[in-house]
Design an enzyme around this catalytic site. Sequence first.
Site, PDB file in Angstrom:
ATOM      1  CE  LYS A  95      -2.205   2.802   3.054  1.00 58.74           C
ATOM      2  NZ  LYS A  95      -2.176   4.115   2.199  1.00 58.74           N
ATOM      3  CD  GLU A 168      12.617   5.046   8.533  1.00 57.85           C
ATOM      4  OE1 GLU A 168      12.642   6.124   9.360  1.00 57.85           O
ATOM      5  OE2 GLU A 168      12.651   5.263   7.312  1.00 57.85           O
ATOM      6  CB  CYS A 202      13.311   9.787   8.394  1.00 62.63           C
ATOM      7  SG  CYS A 202      11.883   9.171   7.678  1.00 62.63           S
ATOM      8  CD  GLU A 296      10.588  13.813  10.872  1.00 61.91           C
ATOM      9  OE1 GLU A 296      11.261  13.086  10.107  1.00 61.91           O
ATOM     10  OE2 GLU A 296       9.757  13.078  11.546  1.00 61.91           O
TER      11      GLU A 296
END
Length: 394
Positions: A95, A168, A202, A296
Site C-alpha cells: 500500500k 521506521e 527522515c 521533525e
Amino acid sequence: LVECIITDTGFTRADALGEIRRAEQTLLLSGEAAKQLSGEMVPLEAAPGVTGRLGFTLRFPIGVVAAITPFNSPLNTVAHKLGPALAAGNGVVLKPANATPLTANALGQILLDAGVPAGLLAIVHGGGATAGEALLSDERIGFYTFTGSTEVGLTVQRAAGLRPTQLELGSIATTIVCDDADVAEVAAKVVPAAFRKAGQVCTSVQRLYVHRDLAGGFGDALAEDLEGRVVGDPRQPGALVGPLISRGEAERVSGWIAAAEKGGATLVTGGGCAGSVVRPTVLVGVAPHMDVVRREVFGPVVSILPFTDLADAVRDANATEYGLAAGVFTRDLDRALWAARNLRFGGVHINETSSSRVDLMPYGGVKQSGHGREGPLYAAREMTEERLITISHH
C-alpha cells in the site's frame, strides 16, 4: 520512472535519478540476499552430557508481508520492502502513499514483467481508514513493514499484536561538527544532506551542532554554497529544491520558520513560502522550545546550535524521543569513538552527515524511531521464521 517520481512528488530530476540508481542496487542486493538466507549449526554437543546429537536451524517464509510506504521515497523504500519480502519467499501486498501511485504502479509492473509470479505481488491504493485498516485487520498477513510517522506506526504495532513488524518512524536527525573539522568540506556535505527532496527525508540534517570556534562562519559557508542555486521547478536543470508534497506542508514549514524568527532566531538565508516551495533555510539563535528544533520539520530547514563541550552536544542530541541517525565530524579517533558509543541512535556516521546511507547497510532506529532493520539481507532475515531442528543419532 523519472517522470513518475517528479509527477508524484515534485522532487528534482537529480533526486529522481538518485532514487532510481539506489532502487536498482536495492533489488540487486535483494537477489543476493535470497542466495544467502540460511540457517546455522547449533553445537549441541558443547553442552555437558550431550552426545550423538546434531542441531541446526532452517529459515522459512512467514507467508504474506504487508508493506506500507511513504511518499518521500516512492521507489527505493518500496524496493527495500518488496525485494527482501520476495527474496525470503513471501508474497507481498503493497500500500503506497496516496501521493505516489504512479511510481508504485510502475515498479509493480516492472517486477511482473521481469517474471515475479502475479500471485506473489499485489498493490492496493487508498487511505489509512480504508485500505490501511483492511490490511491491519486481515489475519492472513504475517508480517508488517511500515515507514511513516510514529503516530501511525503505533497504530500498526497495536493492530499487529504478536505478529512481527519492522517500523521506521519519526526522527529529529542531528549532525555534530567538532572544532577540528574542515568547514568547507562539511558544508559541502551538509547542503545536499539537508535539502535533497526539499528536506523531506527522515535523516535530513535538521539540528546542526557546531563548535563555537566554527559556528560563526558555518552559517555563512552554507549560505555561500546555496547562493544562486535553482529552487522551484523540479524539472529545471540543476534544481536543488522543488516543492514540498503539498501547499499545506509548505505553509506549516514556513510558519515554523516565521515563529522561530519572532521568538528571536535569526535567518541566515532562505525563508518564505511561494505556493508549495520553501527556500532552503538556515537559522541561528534558535531556542530549545521552538518547533524547528523540538519537532521533525520535514522541510528544507537547518538550525545551527553552537556548543563548547562535545558531551553537551551529545546529551542534547539524545534528549528527544527519537533515535534514527546522527553524524559526527572530527579528526580525533578517540572523540569519534566516544561519540559513537554515547549517541543513542540506530546509526552513527563518523565524518558523514546523519543522512548518510548505503543501501546494503542495516538501517533503522531506536526509541520512538521504531525497531527492526532495513537493508535487504537484514530485512529478509526478519521476514522469515527460524526453526530449530535436532537429530539424535548413534
